[in-house]
Design a protein around this motif. Structure first.
Motif, PDB file in Angstrom:
ATOM      1  N   PRO A 147       0.669  -0.923  -0.289  1.00 44.00           N
ATOM      2  CA  PRO A 147       0.392   0.238   0.200  1.00 44.00           C
ATOM      3  C   PRO A 147       0.527   1.047   0.198  1.00 44.00           C
ATOM      4  O   PRO A 147       2.021   1.383   0.287  1.00 44.00           O
ATOM      5  N   ALA A 148      -0.138   1.800  -0.152  1.00 43.05           N
ATOM      6  CA  ALA A 148       0.897   4.188   0.024  1.00 43.05           C
ATOM      7  C   ALA A 148       0.808   4.332   0.874  1.00 43.05           C
ATOM      8  O   ALA A 148       2.241   5.178   0.745  1.00 43.05           O
ATOM      9  N   HIS A 231      -5.234   1.809  -5.098  1.00 42.00           N
ATOM     10  CA  HIS A 231      -5.733   2.663  -4.779  1.00 42.00           C
ATOM     11  C   HIS A 231      -5.601   3.607  -4.724  1.00 42.00           C
ATOM     12  O   HIS A 231      -6.220   4.483  -4.869  1.00 42.00           O
ATOM     13  N   ALA A 232      -4.763   3.995  -4.123  1.00 43.88           N
ATOM     14  CA  ALA A 232      -4.428   5.961  -4.006  1.00 43.88           C
ATOM     15  C   ALA A 232      -4.415   5.778  -5.532  1.00 43.88           C
ATOM     16  O   ALA A 232      -5.541   7.489  -5.956  1.00 43.88           O
ATOM     17  N   ASP A 263      -6.758   5.047  11.199  1.00 44.57           N
ATOM     18  CA  ASP A 263      -7.160   6.294  11.154  1.00 44.57           C
ATOM     19  C   ASP A 263      -5.877   7.112   9.304  1.00 44.57           C
ATOM     20  O   ASP A 263      -6.933   8.478   8.873  1.00 44.57           O
ATOM     21  N   VAL A 264      -4.748   6.854   9.532  1.00 44.54           N
ATOM     22  CA  VAL A 264      -3.666   7.043   8.319  1.00 44.54           C
ATOM     23  C   VAL A 264      -4.510   7.135   7.125  1.00 44.54           C
ATOM     24  O   VAL A 264      -4.567   7.670   6.372  1.00 44.54           O
ATOM     25  N   GLN A 265      -5.085   6.305   6.942  1.00 44.00           N
ATOM     26  CA  GLN A 265      -5.351   5.229   5.683  1.00 44.00           C
ATOM     27  C   GLN A 265      -6.519   6.587   5.531  1.00 44.00           C
ATOM     28  O   GLN A 265      -6.615   6.520   4.237  1.00 44.00           O
ATOM     29  N   ALA A 266      -7.138   6.455   6.357  1.00 41.27           N
ATOM     30  CA  ALA A 266      -8.915   6.977   6.021  1.00 41.27           C
ATOM     31  C   ALA A 266      -8.413   8.364   5.888  1.00 41.27           C
ATOM     32  O   ALA A 266      -8.663   9.177   4.664  1.00 41.27           O
TER      33      ALA A 266
END
Length: 313
Positions: A147-148, A231-232, A263-266
């Protein structure tokens, strides 16, 4: 026992009539509720969930929408497609479903993997197909192997998928649920071992797993499901209003993500969507389990209905 559409004894009856939509490669099973005079709403289940996961929410939503709840390929009564489980194939199935079964612009709402597909549709559906998209606790970034931002699937639910793939096998070719349950205590961390539910009275797996092709699990653990769907990049391509609901989450002392996304991903997801110029809303429900529509159908229905009203001109 090998479960699935070729074994009718796999299934149990439900409170809504079921229908079939042939998209060309896959035949998708679905149920409907509500009047065609209302705007349509497509409901997309999460991984290991069939359309009837929404059964308690559908009557509430049907007061405001014409509801379409669908089984994705490899789940429920829909086709099994060996070697063909990927975000892009799931998403293109839904593009065809909207065109063939719904036939007009629709709102979409998906849970978990279905939430990522809601994001996929908000970015990649045909022009004008999607009026707005609800992402219900989606594993954005967290279901990727690279993931990014934040934890990958291997720092989250991935080990559970690996266990299912090992002991159940593609298209239930192994089918040893009892061995899977026995192995959970030694092959999974405690918070994931709790997800392996006891078999039923007859020793069979839970109904939702009987309706699931375990090749899904292998595709996500190995990363083949998302090899062509960053996803990004997807979130930077959103073309309609979005609601992201975010449920229980924490990162434990060993670095495991417990929950769908951190939370960081959201926040990264919200930032990317905002940069597109599309309206995006965020609602945090830290005490809510993964499936709001399953745990609290009333809250889920109110959340979706009120958000849609807020997006209307």
């Amino acid at each position: 026992m090998r479960y699935g559409p070729e074994n009718p004894e796999t299934y149990i009856p439900h409170g809504f009539a079921e229908h079939l939509c042939d998209t060309g490669e896959a035949v998708l099973n679905y149920a409907t509720a509500g009047s065609p005079e209302n705007p349509p709403l497509l409901l997309i289940p999460g991984q290991t969930e069939s359309w009837w996961g929404y059964e308690k929410a559908m009557p509430l939503l049907a007061e405001h929408f014409e509801v379409f709840a669908v089984d994705l390929r490899g789940q429920g009564r829909s086709s099994r497609t060996p070697g063909r489980y990927s975000w892009d194939n799931f998403g293109n199935d839904l593009v065809r479903f909207i065109q063939l079964a719904i036939g007009r612009p629709t709102y979409v709402s998906g849970l978990s993997s279905g939430g990522v597909l809601s994001a996929w549709l908000s970015a990649y559906a045909m022009p004008g197909q999607v009026l707005g998209a609800v992402y219900e606790d989606p594993p954005l970034f967290a279901s990727e192997t690279n993931p990014a931002v934040g934890q990958s699937i291997r720092q989250g639910i991935g080990a559970y998928f690996a266990l299912m793939s090992k002991y159940l096998g593609d298209q239930w070719s192994v089918g040893s649920y009892q061995a899977m349950r026995s192995a959970a205590a030694t092959e999974l961390p405690p918070h994931l071992a709790m997800m392996v539910r006891p078999p039923g009275e007859n020793g069979e797996p839970p109904q939702n797993l009987k309706e699931y092709d375990p090749e899904w699990a292998r595709a996500f653990w190995s990363g083949t499901a998302g090899v062509n769907c960053d996803h990004a990049r997807m979130l930077a391509s959103v073309k309609c209003p979005v609601l992201l609901t975010h449920h229980f989450r924490l990162v434990n002392e060993d670095g495991w993500l417990i929950g769908a996304l951190s939370d960081v991903q959201a926040q990264r997801a919200l930032s990317l969507i905002r940069a597109t110029g599309q309206p995006v809303s965020y609602q945090s429900f830290p005490q809510m389990g993964h499936s709001m529509h399953g745990q609290d159908p009333g809250l889920y229905a109110r959340t979706v209905i009120e958000w849609v009203k807020g997006t209307e001109p």
